[in-house]
Design a protein around this motif. Structure first.
Motif, PDB file in Angstrom:
ATOM      1  N   GLU A 100     -13.588   9.956   8.012  1.00  0.00           N
ATOM      2  CA  GLU A 100     -13.202   8.741   8.744  1.00  0.00           C
ATOM      3  C   GLU A 100     -13.114   8.982  10.257  1.00  0.00           C
ATOM      4  O   GLU A 100     -13.146   8.020  11.042  1.00  0.00           O
TER       5      GLU A 100
ATOM      6  N   LYS B  65      -5.369   1.578   6.544  1.00  0.00           N
ATOM      7  CA  LYS B  65      -6.639   0.865   6.595  1.00  0.00           C
ATOM      8  C   LYS B  65      -6.539  -0.347   5.685  1.00  0.00           C
ATOM      9  O   LYS B  65      -6.016  -0.259   4.570  1.00  0.00           O
TER      10      LYS B  65
ATOM     11  N   VAL C  10      -1.870   5.871   8.128  1.00  0.00           N
ATOM     12  CA  VAL C  10      -2.505   6.154   9.412  1.00  0.00           C
ATOM     13  C   VAL C  10      -1.434   6.069  10.493  1.00  0.00           C
ATOM     14  O   VAL C  10      -0.672   5.103  10.540  1.00  0.00           O
TER      15      VAL C  10
ATOM     16  N   ILE D  90     -10.451   5.649  14.354  1.00  0.00           N
ATOM     17  CA  ILE D  90      -9.811   6.845  13.828  1.00  0.00           C
ATOM     18  C   ILE D  90     -10.162   8.019  14.745  1.00  0.00           C
ATOM     19  O   ILE D  90     -11.337   8.275  15.015  1.00  0.00           O
TER      20      ILE D  90
ATOM     21  N   LEU E 218      -4.277  10.396   8.943  1.00  0.00           N
ATOM     22  CA  LEU E 218      -5.175  10.073  10.046  1.00  0.00           C
ATOM     23  C   LEU E 218      -4.401   9.536  11.234  1.00  0.00           C
ATOM     24  O   LEU E 218      -3.307   8.969  11.089  1.00  0.00           O
TER      25      LEU E 218
ATOM     26  N   ALA F   6      -4.963   7.113  14.901  1.00  0.00           N
ATOM     27  CA  ALA F   6      -5.874   6.072  15.367  1.00  0.00           C
ATOM     28  C   ALA F   6      -5.430   5.490  16.696  1.00  0.00           C
ATOM     29  O   ALA F   6      -4.236   5.463  17.037  1.00  0.00           O
TER      30      ALA F   6
END
Length: 440
Positions: free
Chosen positions: A366, A390, A401, A423, A431, A433
């Motif tokens: 990603e 997401k 995230v 990302i 993750l 972002a």
């Protein structure tokens, strides 16, 4: 009646919906997180496998130990339904027992202070829910029961055969939730791809997709729990064409070895299963989740190795690993060649490691991509990090995230709102972002 309620929902998201129905019937109560001050305590139990049964029993007994005098302790749901007589005889600590047919009658049971197990199937049809955990996402239950005869699964023995909700009933529930501000929906059942088959409609999910797409205000949707032998290419193509439903495919395949699939009574063999999975994987921005069972009776080392090789090489985004649980009323319970518990544990560990590697590979892929995400609130990690997911992901199970930057520092980000984002990195298995403030 005094009016402080402590309620616990165990098990799956389908159970959560039923818990929310009970909360809808008990809105005259004040919810409390403190079981010691509650006048009524309700545990909606899970009776699927040994670990879930043990958790349910421990929860009920620990809440009894903590509760105040003269409070009511209610044991509801699947475990209670599956072992009615045994539970009522062996757990005198519980004041009221009820199963899976009386969620919308919970207020009556509390007044009567009597146990009840109705034979009727409970399907939400106009029952008011108190949706928990989110102000923009809700689970929508499609049906009850299951027509499959999987060797390892006891659900049909206490949930019964498939009983689908009417399409209009589902649409009205979604429309009502949209009016309250909900825009993201996960459609769930024991076997979602069989929806409406009990009413002689072969591809009911395609009709559902068409109907939900007509509801203004639904921005995002996904279907959970597809069953291989009732998932058609036509359905997958209709999901792919939809502007509302994500290319999100949650299909528990449980194994990949042909002989084991036959013993599991899964209906589909390896080749047809892979054909479906390959098509899902080929679609743009697709997300593919599955689950495997290790240690089913008669599973040889070679069968297990084949499953591990496939799990690691296919390219799943997420994998759930379950250890076989020997459940009475299931065909596998009577199979002779049971696998030793230590071997099952070792195999679960091995496949679990592969599952984690698959998740990390999916997450790393990603990095650098743009996506839509929704911000849920502040993260538990740091006050300057916002917690998001997401939009395609299912809540709570697919990941988190961290939003650690935005394109315009002068514009405040809003919770529960969808943003375009990029990302940028991964920290552990989370993750990070950067959000575009101007887009949503």
């Amino acid at each position: 009646m005094s009016n402080k309620l402590h309620i616990v929902s165990l098990g799956c998201t389908k159970n959560l919906v039923d818990t929310e129905v009970m909360m809808g019937k008990l809105q005259n109560f004040d919810l409390t997180d403190n079981e010691e001050e509650a006048d009524v305590i309700i545990v909606n139990t899970c009776g699927f496998i040994d670990a879930a049964k043990e958790e349910s029993l421990n929860t009920v007994l620990s809440l009894h130990d903590a509760r105040k005098e003269d409070s009511l302790l209610v044991m509801a749901g699947c475990l209670s339904e599956r072992y009615q007589d045994e539970m009522m005889e062996s757990i005198p600590e519980v004041d009221i027992f009820t199963g899976v047919g009386d969620y919308d009658k919970i207020d009556e049971l509390l007044v009567e202070k009597k146990s009840r197990f109705s034979d009727a199937v409970f399907l939400i049809d106009g029952a008011e829910r108190v949706v928990t955990g989110s102000t923009y996402h809700a689970y929508i239950k499609l049906s009850e029961g299951c027509n499959q005869t999987c060797s390892f699964c006891a659900i049909p023995s206490f949930k019964g055969k498939l009983n689908s909700r009417e399409l209009d009933s589902i649409a009205k529930e979604v429309e009502g939730l949209v009016k309250k501000g909900y825009y993201d929906f996960s459609f769930v059942s024991q076997d979602s791809s069989s929806y409406l088959r009990d009413k002689n409609v072969k591809d009911g999910l395609s009709l559902l997709i068409q109907r939900i797409e007509l509801i203004e205000g639904v921005k995002s949707a996904r279907i959970l729990y597809l069953y291989p032998s009732t998932t058609s290419m036509a359905l997958l193509k209709n999901i792919a064409k939809s502007e509302v439903f994500h290319n999100y495919f949650d299909m528990p395949i449980q194994h990949i070895n042909d002989d084991m699939l036959r013993m599991m009574k899964r209906g589909f063999g390896k080749d047809k299963t892979i054909e479906l999975l390959d098509f899902m994987r080929s679609l743009p921005n697709s997300f593919v989740r599955t689950s495997f069972i290790v240690g089913h009776p008669n599973e040889t080392q070679e069968m297990f190795d084949e499953m591990c090789e496939f799990a690691g090489s296919f390219g799943f985004d997420r994998i759930n690993v379950f250890s076989y649980s020997d459940e009475e009323t299931t065909p596998a319970y009577d199979y002779e060649m049971k696998i030793d518990a230590d071997v099952i544990s070792e195999r679960a560990q091995t496949l679990g490691d592969i599952a984690r590697e698959c998740t990390l590979k999916s997450l790393n892929a990603e990095i650098g991509k743009e996506c839509e995400l929704v911000i849920d609130g502040e993260s538990d990690e740091h006050e300057f990090l916002l917690s998001a997911r997401k939009l395609i992901w299912a809540p709570d199970i697919d990941g988190e995230v961290y939003v650690n930057d935005r394109t315009n520092d002068e514009v405040e980000l809003e919770f529960c709102k969808v943003y375009k984002a990029k990302i940028t990195d991964i920290v552990g298995d989370i993750l990070t972002a950067t959000v575009d403030n101007a887009s949503s």
